[in-house]
Design a protein around this motif. Sequence first.
Motif, mmCIF file in Angstrom:
data_model
loop_
_atom_site.group_PDB
_atom_site.id
_atom_site.type_symbol
_atom_site.label_atom_id
_atom_site.label_comp_id
_atom_site.label_asym_id
_atom_site.label_seq_id
_atom_site.Cartn_x
_atom_site.Cartn_y
_atom_site.Cartn_z
ATOM 1 N N LEU A 43 -39.167 11.558 -25.134
ATOM 2 C CA LEU A 43 -38.260 11.848 -24.029
ATOM 3 C C LEU A 43 -36.812 11.626 -24.460
ATOM 4 C CD1 LEU A 43 -40.132 10.111 -21.073
ATOM 5 C CD2 LEU A 43 -39.980 12.556 -21.518
ATOM 6 N N PRO A 44 -35.860 12.257 -23.774
ATOM 7 C CA PRO A 44 -34.452 12.018 -24.115
ATOM 8 C C PRO A 44 -34.095 10.549 -23.935
ATOM 9 C CG PRO A 44 -34.673 13.922 -22.655
ATOM 10 C CD PRO A 44 -36.017 13.260 -22.706
ATOM 11 N N PRO A 45 -33.129 10.045 -24.680
ATOM 12 C CA PRO A 45 -32.735 8.639 -24.536
ATOM 13 C C PRO A 45 -32.114 8.373 -23.169
ATOM 14 C CG PRO A 45 -31.199 9.828 -25.959
ATOM 15 C CD PRO A 45 -32.349 10.755 -25.721
ATOM 16 N N SER A 46 -32.223 7.157 -22.715
ATOM 17 C CA SER A 46 -31.673 6.776 -21.411
ATOM 18 C C SER A 46 -30.165 6.987 -21.372
ATOM 19 C CB SER A 46 -32.001 5.310 -21.117
ATOM 20 O OG SER A 46 -33.399 5.098 -21.127
ATOM 21 N N LYS A 47 -29.671 7.350 -20.174
ATOM 22 C CA LYS A 47 -28.239 7.574 -19.970
ATOM 23 C C LYS A 47 -27.823 7.011 -18.620
ATOM 24 C CE LYS A 47 -27.897 11.875 -22.667
ATOM 25 N NZ LYS A 47 -27.503 13.320 -22.629
ATOM 26 N N PRO A 48 -26.530 6.710 -18.431
ATOM 27 C CA PRO A 48 -26.073 6.261 -17.108
ATOM 28 C C PRO A 48 -26.264 7.356 -16.064
ATOM 29 C CG PRO A 48 -24.454 5.738 -18.808
ATOM 30 C CD PRO A 48 -25.461 6.643 -19.446
ATOM 31 N N LEU A 49 -26.505 6.971 -14.829
ATOM 32 C CA LEU A 49 -26.651 7.948 -13.755
ATOM 33 C C LEU A 49 -25.333 8.695 -13.544
ATOM 34 C CD1 LEU A 49 -28.693 5.725 -11.269
ATOM 35 C CD2 LEU A 49 -29.536 7.722 -12.516
ATOM 36 N N PRO A 50 -25.377 9.982 -13.167
ATOM 37 C CA PRO A 50 -24.149 10.791 -13.047
ATOM 38 C C PRO A 50 -23.149 10.192 -12.065
ATOM 39 C CG PRO A 50 -26.094 12.193 -12.979
ATOM 40 C CD PRO A 50 -26.590 10.768 -12.922
#
Length: 208
Positions: A43-50
Amino acid sequence: MACVDADGLFTTIDVGEVGRNSDGAVFRTSNLGRALNLGVLQLPPSKPLPSSNDENDFPFYFVADEAFPLTKYIMRPYPKRSLDNKKRVFNYRLSRGRKSVECAFGMLVSKFRLFEGPICCKEETINFIIKAACVLHNFIRIKQGIFTHPKQFEIQQENHQISNIQVQQNRVQQVIRPLSEAQQNREKLCNYFMSPAGSIPYQWNTII
């Protein structure tokens, strides 16, 4: 059982389970469920919520209904027996995300009317029919649908299929995520939906 993207394209399907099995049990034995469980889905790496002020990363997740387990990568609604206004808004927002898969099944049936009634043929043949219909559905959507970004029709079945041998080899590396982590992620997402960055004006109509 199927996973669908925002444009109504089937990304993975599981065909052939008996109807008496629950959705959760079918998911656990499916290629997608085992890949998530073993952490090999890439899965794509975690990112901050928009647009969020919180700089902590949030994991990408699949949207599911009450029949599925709550995990780090699967987001399900709050139980109906313990709802307040905040949780009702969260469940509404999650149900909007699930519309993609519901619409995909609706489009599939509208294109191939044989799914409107019993299919009188062998079980193995039925499985092939369903798989072929899903591939044709994707092909038609890509050729005739309207998308934000151009899509290419590619078949990468070998890259996404997990054999029983690979599952057995990776089982010793399985990491059991505590349920508390999944609950914390759901609570964080719920708070995000209530914040100015993540809320939408009409979400409050669901609690009136």
